[in-house]
Design a protein around this motif. Structure first.
Motif, PDB file in Angstrom:
ATOM      1  N   GLY A 115     -16.917  41.009 -23.907  1.00 13.63           N
ATOM      2  CA  GLY A 115     -17.469  41.218 -23.692  1.00 13.63           C
ATOM      3  C   GLY A 115     -17.306  42.933 -23.181  1.00 13.63           C
ATOM      4  O   GLY A 115     -18.531  43.595 -22.245  1.00 13.63           O
ATOM      5  N   CYS A 116     -16.871  42.550 -22.361  1.00 15.32           N
ATOM      6  CA  CYS A 116     -16.196  43.505 -20.968  1.00 15.32           C
ATOM      7  C   CYS A 116     -15.279  43.827 -21.056  1.00 15.32           C
ATOM      8  O   CYS A 116     -13.684  43.280 -20.990  1.00 15.32           O
ATOM      9  CB  CYS A 116     -16.644  43.186 -20.161  1.00 15.32           C
ATOM     10  N   THR A 117     -14.603  45.150 -20.762  1.00 14.87           N
ATOM     11  CA  THR A 117     -12.587  45.666 -21.003  1.00 14.87           C
ATOM     12  C   THR A 117     -12.208  45.049 -19.713  1.00 14.87           C
ATOM     13  O   THR A 117     -10.811  45.322 -19.828  1.00 14.87           O
ATOM     14  CB  THR A 117     -12.503  47.081 -21.349  1.00 14.87           C
ATOM     15  N   HIS A 118     -13.128  45.070 -18.525  1.00 21.44           N
ATOM     16  CA  HIS A 118     -12.435  44.494 -17.749  1.00 21.44           C
ATOM     17  C   HIS A 118     -11.899  42.652 -17.916  1.00 21.44           C
ATOM     18  O   HIS A 118     -11.137  42.116 -17.227  1.00 21.44           O
ATOM     19  CB  HIS A 118     -13.665  44.944 -16.513  1.00 21.44           C
ATOM     20  N   TYR A 119     -12.406  42.196 -18.702  1.00 23.10           N
ATOM     21  CA  TYR A 119     -11.942  40.697 -18.405  1.00 23.10           C
ATOM     22  C   TYR A 119     -10.681  40.268 -19.451  1.00 23.10           C
ATOM     23  O   TYR A 119     -10.999  39.149 -18.678  1.00 23.10           O
ATOM     24  CB  TYR A 119     -13.641  40.608 -19.195  1.00 23.10           C
ATOM     25  N   PRO A 120     -11.196  40.832 -20.059  1.00 32.69           N
ATOM     26  CA  PRO A 120      -9.480  40.618 -20.439  1.00 32.69           C
ATOM     27  C   PRO A 120      -7.819  40.265 -19.909  1.00 32.69           C
ATOM     28  O   PRO A 120      -7.477  39.734 -19.649  1.00 32.69           O
ATOM     29  CB  PRO A 120      -9.335  41.266 -21.891  1.00 32.69           C
ATOM     30  N   PHE A 121      -7.829  41.163 -18.148  1.00 32.98           N
ATOM     31  CA  PHE A 121      -7.601  40.445 -17.474  1.00 32.98           C
ATOM     32  C   PHE A 121      -7.334  39.536 -16.772  1.00 32.98           C
ATOM     33  O   PHE A 121      -6.195  38.973 -16.531  1.00 32.98           O
ATOM     34  CB  PHE A 121      -7.704  41.576 -15.869  1.00 32.98           C
ATOM     35  N   TYR A 122      -7.960  38.702 -17.626  1.00 33.49           N
ATOM     36  CA  TYR A 122      -8.346  36.932 -16.892  1.00 33.49           C
ATOM     37  C   TYR A 122      -8.174  36.442 -18.180  1.00 33.49           C
ATOM     38  O   TYR A 122      -8.808  35.269 -17.910  1.00 33.49           O
ATOM     39  CB  TYR A 122      -9.793  36.992 -15.799  1.00 33.49           C
ATOM     40  N   ALA A 123      -7.773  36.910 -19.203  1.00 30.96           N
ATOM     41  CA  ALA A 123      -7.879  35.763 -20.350  1.00 30.96           C
ATOM     42  C   ALA A 123      -6.836  34.675 -20.607  1.00 30.96           C
ATOM     43  O   ALA A 123      -7.377  33.199 -20.535  1.00 30.96           O
ATOM     44  CB  ALA A 123      -7.381  36.374 -21.220  1.00 30.96           C
ATOM     45  N   ASP A 124      -5.439  35.087 -20.242  1.00 33.89           N
ATOM     46  CA  ASP A 124      -4.880  33.898 -19.748  1.00 33.89           C
ATOM     47  C   ASP A 124      -5.077  33.243 -18.750  1.00 33.89           C
ATOM     48  O   ASP A 124      -5.107  31.839 -19.230  1.00 33.89           O
ATOM     49  CB  ASP A 124      -3.381  34.644 -18.902  1.00 33.89           C
ATOM     50  N   LEU A 125      -6.072  33.089 -17.849  1.00 32.88           N
ATOM     51  CA  LEU A 125      -5.974  31.984 -16.591  1.00 32.88           C
ATOM     52  C   LEU A 125      -7.868  31.460 -17.542  1.00 32.88           C
ATOM     53  O   LEU A 125      -7.681  30.137 -17.229  1.00 32.88           O
ATOM     54  CB  LEU A 125      -7.102  32.480 -15.817  1.00 32.88           C
TER      55      LEU A 125
ATOM     56  N   ALA B 157       1.397  45.216 -18.577  1.00 32.87           N
ATOM     57  CA  ALA B 157       2.873  45.605 -19.179  1.00 32.87           C
ATOM     58  C   ALA B 157       3.426  43.748 -19.406  1.00 32.87           C
ATOM     59  O   ALA B 157       3.862  43.322 -21.186  1.00 32.87           O
ATOM     60  CB  ALA B 157       3.308  46.075 -19.502  1.00 32.87           C
ATOM     61  N   GLY B 158       3.219  43.630 -18.110  1.00 30.62           N
ATOM     62  CA  GLY B 158       4.175  42.415 -17.683  1.00 30.62           C
ATOM     63  C   GLY B 158       4.168  41.296 -17.778  1.00 30.62           C
ATOM     64  O   GLY B 158       4.776  40.261 -18.030  1.00 30.62           O
ATOM     65  N   ASN B 159       2.393  41.247 -17.901  1.00 30.15           N
ATOM     66  CA  ASN B 159       1.763  39.831 -17.989  1.00 30.15           C
ATOM     67  C   ASN B 159       2.227  39.071 -16.371  1.00 30.15           C
ATOM     68  O   ASN B 159       2.138  37.621 -16.926  1.00 30.15           O
ATOM     69  CB  ASN B 159       2.509  39.268 -19.329  1.00 30.15           C
ATOM     70  N   THR B 160       2.488  39.820 -15.171  1.00 34.86           N
ATOM     71  CA  THR B 160       2.382  39.004 -14.628  1.00 34.86           C
ATOM     72  C   THR B 160       1.745  39.060 -13.428  1.00 34.86           C
ATOM     73  O   THR B 160       1.964  39.613 -12.607  1.00 34.86           O
ATOM     74  CB  THR B 160       4.030  39.331 -13.709  1.00 34.86           C
ATOM     75  N   ILE B 161       0.177  38.306 -13.580  1.00 40.33           N
ATOM     76  CA  ILE B 161      -0.804  38.321 -12.808  1.00 40.33           C
ATOM     77  C   ILE B 161      -1.211  37.638 -11.443  1.00 40.33           C
ATOM     78  O   ILE B 161      -1.798  38.599 -10.720  1.00 40.33           O
ATOM     79  CB  ILE B 161      -1.987  38.710 -14.087  1.00 40.33           C
ATOM     80  N   TYR B 162      -1.140  36.840 -12.078  1.00 42.98           N
ATOM     81  CA  TYR B 162      -1.690  35.427 -11.713  1.00 42.98           C
ATOM     82  C   TYR B 162      -1.080  35.093 -10.252  1.00 42.98           C
ATOM     83  O   TYR B 162       0.993  35.051 -10.434  1.00 42.98           O
ATOM     84  CB  TYR B 162      -2.401  34.560 -12.266  1.00 42.98           C
ATOM     85  N   THR B 163      -1.666  34.883  -8.883  1.00 49.05           N
ATOM     86  CA  THR B 163      -0.879  34.350  -7.813  1.00 49.05           C
ATOM     87  C   THR B 163      -1.130  33.481  -7.293  1.00 49.05           C
ATOM     88  O   THR B 163      -2.321  33.024  -7.648  1.00 49.05           O
ATOM     89  CB  THR B 163      -0.909  35.699  -6.721  1.00 49.05           C
TER      90      THR B 163
END
Length: 260
Positions: free
Chosen positions: A181-191, A254-260
């Motif tokens: 319910g916050c637009t920041h959160y989808p950055f972490y959806a895959d995790l 765009a690249g879906n290469t987020i997590y380290t």
């Protein structure tokens, strides 16, 4: 035609990214209110004044439509903005209604993750009261997640531990859908999807917002589709370093290469 997008920071880029995929022939201007991010811990009156000031700046770029790509900003200021400006204005709300509909026959609960300020608003209570006849919706504020996103913090171990600590009080077997319910959160959806039980689905409002945007453009007869998907990134502070950060975040989406 140019479509404006607004958020307090990086979060609305998740909605812009969806628009670039679904409406690639429009042009976009994105404004982040970097003078006041994050909105979550601030008072409603202060946040409303920040939003109105920032949108006034954005309107100077002669946008043809506006997306308030922030659940908190929508709940606090969208009605006032629609009174002030004649262009189409599309807001966002947590995707509670589709989540409840998907879970209606399963007997499972819905968990809404959002900022504290969004969860405190009358608009959110009215939404839940309208669609949650069975009383299956629970709400959990995750304010730190906005801060992580703004810092481009994508350390997999740290974020996973954060989610586990916040979700520890909940029996996840009782839930069928988690709403971002916050637009920041989808950055972490895959995790989040990796660590949740496989029976739990994840939904957010980006796709529905872009569908409403497309329908609104056609309704107003302004869907020219003659642009090339150009994106101009702006921030209220004029901080070029933050503009560069926005570009990095958009490229990550765009690249879906987020997590380290």
């Amino acid at each position: 035609m140019t479509i404006g997008f607004f958020d307090s920071g990086l979060g609305g880029l998740t909605v812009l990214s969806e628009a670039l995929r679904k409406l690639p022939h429009e042009d976009y201007i994105y404004m982040a209110d970097t003078l006041h991010v994050p909105y979550g811990p601030k008072s409603k009156d202060d946040v409303q004044s920040y939003i109105l000031e920032a949108i006034e700046m954005l309107m100077q770029y002669h946008i043809d439509a506006l997306v308030i790509a922030c659940n908190t900003a929508t709940s606090i200021a969208v009605a006032e903005l629609r009174d002030m400006y004649a262009i189409p204005i599309i807001g966002m709300e947590p995707a509670v209604k589709p989540a409840v509909e998907m879970n209606r026959a399963t007997g499972k609960r819905v968990l809404v993750l959002a900022t504290q300020l969004t969860l405190q608003q009358e608009k959110y209570y009215a939404l839940v009261s309208r669609v949650d006849e069975q009383g299956i919706v629970d709400s959990l504020p995750l304010p730190e997640l906005v801060q992580f996103c703004e810092a481009l913090q994508f350390d997999k171990r740290m974020i996973t531990e954060y989610f586990r600590s916040k979700l520890a009080p909940y029996n996840l077997n009782d839930y069928g859908i988690v709403v971002l319910g916050c637009t920041h959160y989808p950055f972490y959806a895959d995790l989040l999807r990796e660590m949740l039980p496989p029976h739990i689905g994840i939904v957010d409002g980006s796709a529905g917002t872009v569908r409403r945007l497309a329908a609104m453009l056609h309704r107003y007869g302004i869907a020219e589709s003659q642009g090339n998907g150009s994106v101009k990134l702006l921030c209220t502070s004029g901080d070029q370093a933050y503009v560069n950060k926005m570009r990095t975040a958009l490229d990550l989406l765009a690249g879906n290469t987020i997590y380290t």
